[in-house]
Design a protein around this motif. Structure first.
Motif: not given
Length: 186
Positions: A44-48, A54-58, A61-64
């Motif tokens: 899910l993280g890498y698909l996201g 990229p501004a939403l990645w952190g 990943w914090l939630a996941l």
């Protein structure tokens, strides 16, 4: 009929080897579901990362990672109770995960951010390394998982850099999930 000292030592060594093997297999069965959880998190993280800015990645990943961390604690807390093992297993798992996350975050904090591709590969390389070392010292199946993840990460990094996030979602996440199934069936 008496048993010689040499025969007694041999029998005790054999009993100890069988006991260690049984503990390793039991450990695999408890680790399998944890690895399966992280395979889904990784997918899910890498698909996201492939689909989101990229501004939403952190935040993603914090939630996941929060979900994965909580699931790991629950599964680790159940394992020792079922195995009659040490009560501190969940705490050791938590501290080990926290140390790994702190290490990766420290790398991300100090390295330049002009190219995101290395940051996509970093977790696969790090987790591959950790599992390889665990396999060398504790349980051989972990080494196979680690080497496979490490090589697959490098393969995607060099062969398909434009699709590395998707590659790691499928190969990394799927590989971790299937590795969990393999461990659970041990």
């Amino acid at each position: 009929m008496s048993v010689s000292e040499h025969e007694a030592r041999g029998a005790l060594a054999e009993i100890e080897a069988v006991t260690r093997r049984g503990q390793t297999l039991k450990g695999y069965r408890y680790a399998g579901p944890i690895l399966m959880v992280w395979g889904v998190i990784w997918f899910l993280g890498y698909l996201g990362m492939a689909r989101l800015s990229p501004a939403l990645w952190g935040w993603m990943w914090l939630a996941l990672d929060g979900v994965g961390f909580a699931a790991t604690l629950l599964l680790a807390a159940k394992a020792p109770a079922a195995a009659g093992g040490a009560a501190g297993q969940a705490m050791r798992t938590s501290l080990g995960m926290a140390a790994g996350v702190a290490f990766v975050l420290a790398i991300v904090a100090v390295f330049p951010k002009h190219d995101l591709l290395p940051y996509l590969a970093l977790p696969g390389l790090f987790v591959g390394f950790i599992y390889t070392v665990l396999g060398i010292y504790l349980a051989p199946r972990y080494a196979w998982i680690g080497v496979t993840l490490f090589v697959a990460t490098l393969a995607g990094y060099y062969a398909w850099p434009a699709h590395l996030a998707e590659w790691l979602a499928v190969v990394g996440g799927g590989g971790l999930f299937l590795s969990g199934v393999w461990l659970r069936s041990a």
